[in-house]
Design an enzyme around this catalytic site. Structure first.
Site, mmCIF file in Angstrom:
data_model
loop_
_atom_site.group_PDB
_atom_site.id
_atom_site.type_symbol
_atom_site.label_atom_id
_atom_site.label_comp_id
_atom_site.label_asym_id
_atom_site.label_seq_id
_atom_site.Cartn_x
_atom_site.Cartn_y
_atom_site.Cartn_z
ATOM 1 N N ARG A 118 34.326 72.988 56.089
ATOM 2 C CA ARG A 118 34.304 73.817 54.804
ATOM 3 C C ARG A 118 33.469 73.179 53.562
ATOM 4 O O ARG A 118 33.734 73.708 52.524
ATOM 5 C CB ARG A 118 35.767 73.969 54.252
ATOM 6 N N LYS A 140 20.187 77.503 47.717
ATOM 7 C CA LYS A 140 20.021 78.631 48.716
ATOM 8 C C LYS A 140 20.149 78.012 49.887
ATOM 9 O O LYS A 140 18.938 77.107 50.322
ATOM 10 C CB LYS A 140 18.797 79.566 48.374
ATOM 11 N N GLU A 182 3.962 79.592 45.860
ATOM 12 C CA GLU A 182 5.357 79.513 44.992
ATOM 13 C C GLU A 182 4.912 78.940 43.567
ATOM 14 O O GLU A 182 5.786 79.307 42.681
ATOM 15 C CB GLU A 182 6.616 78.765 45.586
ATOM 16 N N LYS A 224 12.304 76.457 37.714
ATOM 17 C CA LYS A 224 13.649 76.770 38.698
ATOM 18 C C LYS A 224 14.866 76.221 38.192
ATOM 19 O O LYS A 224 15.711 76.991 38.377
ATOM 20 C CB LYS A 224 13.216 76.339 40.203
ATOM 21 N N GLU A 234 22.490 84.397 41.603
ATOM 22 C CA GLU A 234 21.415 85.601 41.796
ATOM 23 C C GLU A 234 22.310 86.920 41.186
ATOM 24 O O GLU A 234 22.082 87.882 42.026
ATOM 25 C CB GLU A 234 20.856 85.726 43.067
ATOM 26 N N ARG A 238 18.016 84.908 38.267
ATOM 27 C CA ARG A 238 17.603 84.408 39.360
ATOM 28 C C ARG A 238 16.538 85.326 40.426
ATOM 29 O O ARG A 238 15.894 85.054 40.939
ATOM 30 C CB ARG A 238 18.591 83.945 40.139
ATOM 31 N N ASN A 242 12.366 86.124 43.238
ATOM 32 C CA ASN A 242 12.212 86.730 44.506
ATOM 33 C C ASN A 242 10.815 87.715 44.362
ATOM 34 O O ASN A 242 10.424 88.430 45.365
ATOM 35 C CB ASN A 242 13.027 87.786 44.765
ATOM 36 N N HIS A 245 8.787 88.564 47.311
ATOM 37 C CA HIS A 245 9.579 88.234 48.747
ATOM 38 C C HIS A 245 10.055 89.559 49.616
ATOM 39 O O HIS A 245 10.114 89.280 50.864
ATOM 40 C CB HIS A 245 10.643 87.356 48.197
ATOM 41 N N HIS A 249 8.951 88.891 53.218
ATOM 42 C CA HIS A 249 9.962 88.785 54.270
ATOM 43 C C HIS A 249 9.582 89.797 55.373
ATOM 44 O O HIS A 249 9.849 89.432 56.431
ATOM 45 C CB HIS A 249 11.339 88.845 53.576
ATOM 46 N N HIS A 262 5.254 81.545 55.195
ATOM 47 C CA HIS A 262 6.215 82.143 54.085
ATOM 48 C C HIS A 262 5.244 82.189 52.869
ATOM 49 O O HIS A 262 5.304 83.631 52.010
ATOM 50 C CB HIS A 262 7.560 81.412 53.720
HETATM 51 N N1 GLY Z 1 13.594 81.080 46.643
HETATM 52 C C1 GLY Z 1 14.208 81.867 45.341
HETATM 53 C C2 GLY Z 1 15.482 80.968 44.870
HETATM 54 O O1 GLY Z 1 15.771 79.936 45.347
HETATM 55 O O2 GLY Z 1 16.271 81.742 44.288
#
Ligand code: GLY
Length: 359
Positions: A118, A140, A182, A224, A234, A238, A242, A245, A249, A262
């Site tokens: 956990r 993330k 990025e 960031k 998010e 946040r 993206n 993305h 993706h 990526h």
């Molecule tokens: N890579 C985007 C984020 O960490 O929110």
């Protein structure tokens, strides 16, 4: 330590430091404040042979879990490998995993740390530019599912991030450039001055001048860290991270994970997003061209592959996590330095933007 920068990701009692510097892995005292007893390092064969000896503190003697290298191994099987190791060796709740590698290692390790008993602690030691400026910061974690990238995961913050920019010297140029996507993203969504600085200093960055690299890594991590502190899960801003993305993706999934990196897929995604924004009357062509030109400076793709099936690509996009109440949510640039989130974009606009970017 001289020449070491420190940024704090502010999240109340889960706040943590990001250390950035050249050759800082050789600093024996870096982790002295962390009292976890049972460390295990998760890495891959290549990183182990190239870089493990650079870590000069007691961590290096700790146990290693070696995973296969590459996006296609970011799956449940690799996660199980970590669980198996920890269970067989009786790792308890006060253990700490150390992710020593790029985004794939970081994401899997973080996910294993989030779920093992956990939740246990973990430290990120990113070894690619992309993981230094993005995936190692912000908590993330996750793995891919055959039906979509990063579909299984958890928010779980590391207790420290250690970025040794010297490691980038052995990073293949294609990977370095993918990380630059990025970095450029932060300029587009938040900081025009930073975007212009990158443009002005592209030659130095391309030659990996130490000071310039530390500057772009630090600035990216600051932007960031600030966004994550304001919106960890998010719920709102946040999502700006993206940018590109949803398109990226889908490109990765369509082509097969690993075919395009990526960073390459999201770079092309920035331009598709910018083109949607132009049609939505919120961006001008001059800014679109500036972004395109900077992406080209780092050899990043600005067009989708020939013969790509746009309808199929669009269907894959609908599987993305950015669908809310059956409506697609898009992050679009407003100009260089500002972006916004909208669910008011018609399919026709998106299809046109995609078609305009086929080679
Ligand atoms: N890579 C985007 C984020 O960490 O929110």
């Amino acid at each position: 330590m001289k020449n070491m920068k420190k940024i704090i990701v502010k999240l109340n009692n889960r706040s943590y430091p990001i250390f950035i510097g050249k050759n800082i892995l050789s600093n024996k005292s870096l982790l002295s404040g962390i009292n976890e007893r049972n460390f295990a390092i998760v890495t891959n064969r290549k990183i182990k042979s190239l870089h493990l000896t650079k870590i000069k503190n007691s961590l290096v003697k700790k146990n290693k879990i070696i995973l296969s290298d590459g996006e296609k191994y970011k799956n449940q099987e690799s996660t199980n490998k970590i669980y198996n190791y920890l269970l067989k060796n009786k790792y308890s709740r006060d253990s700490c995993l150390v992710a020593f590698g790029g985004g794939v290692i970081g994401d899997i390790t973080g996910y294993a740390a989030a779920t093992y008993q956990r939740g246990i602690n973990f430290i990120q030691i990113p070894t690619t530019l992309l993981s230094m400026v993005d995936s190692s910061v912000g908590g993330k974690t996750g793995i891919n599912h055959p039906l979509g990238k990063n579909m299984i995961g958890a928010f779980h913050q590391p207790i420290a991030v250690i970025i040794d920019t010297e490691i980038l010297k052995s990073l293949p140029k294609r990977q370095f450039n993918a990380g630059m996507a990025e970095v450029i993203k932060y300029g587009i969504i938040k900081d025009k001055v930073f975007f212009d600085w990158i443009s002005k200093n592209k030659e130095k960055i391309n030659k990996q001048d130490s000071e310039s690299i530390i500057k772009i890594v630090k600035k990216s991590c600051e932007i960031k860290a600030n966004i994550v502190s304001l919106d960890e899960k998010e719920k709102n801003i946040r999502a700006l991270l993206n940018l590109g993305h949803t398109f990226g993706h889908a490109i990765e999934n369509y082509l097969g994970y690993g075919k395009w990196l990526h960073g390459e897929a999201i770079a092309c995604g920035f331009l598709i997003a910018a083109s949607v924004a132009i049609q939505n009357n919120t961006m001008n062509i001059a800014d679109y061209n500036k972004i395109k030109s900077l992406l080209k400076d780092f050899n990043l793709p600005t067009k989708l592959p020939k013969n790509i099936n746009i309808e199929k690509l669009f269907k894959i996009m609908l599987l993305d996590k950015k669908v809310k109440n059956n409506e697609m949510v898009y992050v679009l640039p407003k100009n260089i330095g500002q972006a916004y989130i909208t669910n008011k974009i018609t399919k026709n606009i998106v299809i046109k933007a995609l078609k305009d970017h086929v080679k």
